[in-house]
Design an enzyme around this catalytic site. Structure first.
Site: not given
Ligand code: UFG
Length: 329
Positions: A73, A169, A77, A51-52, A141, A75, A207, A285
């Site tokens: 990396f 992203f 998340s 562990d760091i 986060y 962490a 969705i 979101d």
């Molecule tokens: N989504 C759905 N259904 C699901 C899962 C996700 O509709 O079951 C949508 C989310 O609402 C979002 C998109 O799909 O609009 C992408 O969602 P993710 O969870 O795959 O990714 P995020 O954009 O939420 O997260 C990413 C990174 C995170 C970071 C974040 C910054 O994975 O590490 O962007 O906002 F923190």
């Protein structure tokens, strides 16, 4: 001299180690395997399970190896988990950065490449998002990653350390051979969740909201191939080796895909119909998150190779199809 990869058994870490080893770098990995997988540890790397946050464990690694630079990396998340358990994120992410930097300063290691996130921006005011956009994280986060960047900046001023912070992203995809990929005990990311439907592991994908101010009402995200992220770390390493100054870079393809477009692309790639349901919006979101990566292209000469979303999904599908239970076969 070796490159120390903290979190080298995790998703983006293991893909970056793969590229480092391929180009002949000597790699040392430290990972506590809390979310990483021993099966994802590259056999050509020296591996320490540790562990760091443990200063003695780091001391041993820095004593036993000649470390030239660190790629960090390690962490937690998960955005949702960070909201319900913020202290876990400040302890592990921020605490880990502190002990790591203490060891680096002590052993005179002056280069670090850091895994940051678009989550530092929160709800962006302008699209595409540039590195000069305001940082207002909407979850612990993102806040923890922003604090980690700030700590690096202060240490760089005081101790002469140079850092590159890479704000990813939406990381997605897998190594083309299907031997490395995404495997989270709690999966929250859109593409792996969608692919569980054609795998027969999930009946449908929900969705999260179709009433956003976007063309089809679902959120737009900038999906970037994990191998393109890996290559950015190598370019950042070379940049620091060549005397580059501390910088922050966004990494994305500059194109937004809606949740519905991703589902349609996954249907095309898998050849299977994917059942959907419309659910409520997920708290926190943003409607759209699209990167401007002009700075990384100009300064690091980063040129993403796998910018097509079909290719990203194809590689993810190849991994999940061959490893439906992830690394635990
Ligand atoms: N989504 C759905 N259904 C699901 C899962 C996700 O509709 O079951 C949508 C989310 O609402 C979002 C998109 O799909 O609009 C992408 O969602 P993710 O969870 O795959 O990714 P995020 O954009 O939420 O997260 C990413 C990174 C995170 C970071 C974040 C910054 O994975 O590490 O962007 O906002 F923190």
């Amino acid at each position: 001299m070796a490159i120390l990869v903290c979190g080298g058994a995790g998703y983006i870490g293991s893909h970056t180690v793969h590229v480092l080893i391929e180009r002949g770098e000597k790699v040392v990995i430290v990972d506590n395997l809390q979310t990483g997988h021993v099966e994802a540890v590259n056999p050509a790397a020296i591996f320490y399970r540790g562990d760091i946050r443990n200063a003695a464990a780091l001391e041993k690694i820095f004593t036993e190896n000649q470390i030239e630079a660190v790629i960090h990396f390690a962490a937690n998340s998960l955005v949702g988990e960070s909201v319900t358990n913020p202290l876990k994120y400040f302890n592990n992410n921020v605490g880990g950065m502190q002990t790591l930097l203490e060891a680096m300063v002590k052993f005179g290691v002056d280069k670090i490449i850091f895994s940051s996130t678009a989550a530092v921006y929160g709800e962006p005011e302008k699209i595409p998002v540039t590195e000069t956009a305001a940082t207002n994280p909407t979850n612990p986060y993102g806040e923890s990653k922003l604090i980690m960047e700030k700590i690096m900046r202060w240490v760089s001023r005081a101790n002469g350390l140079k850092f590159v912070s890479l704000r990813y992203f939406n990381a997605a995809g897998a190594l083309e051979t299907g031997t490395l990929g995404e495997d989270h005990a709690t999966e929250t990311h859109l593409i792996p969740l969608i692919l569980q439907v054609p795998l027969g592991r999930r009946d449908h994908i929900t969705i999260f909201g179709d009433d956003y101010p976007t063309p089809d009402g679902t959120c737009l995200r900038d999906y970037v191939h994990v191998m393109d992220l890996a290559s950015a770390h190598i370019l950042a390493l070379d940049y620091l080796r060549n005397g580059g100054s501390s910088e922050i870079f966004n990494l994305g393809n500059g194109r937004g895909f809606s949740v519905k477009e991703i589902i349609a692309a996954a249907e095309k790639v898998t050849g299977k119909k994917i059942k959907t349901e419309i659910g409520a919006r997920r708290a926190g979101d943003p409607a759209q998150l699209i990167a401007s990566s002009d700075k990384a292209k100009k300064i690091l000469h980063w040129a993403p190779k796998f910018s097509s979303v079909e290719k990203i999904i194809e590689d993810a599908w190849n991994w999940h199809k061959n490893n439906p239970d992830g690394y635990k076969k």
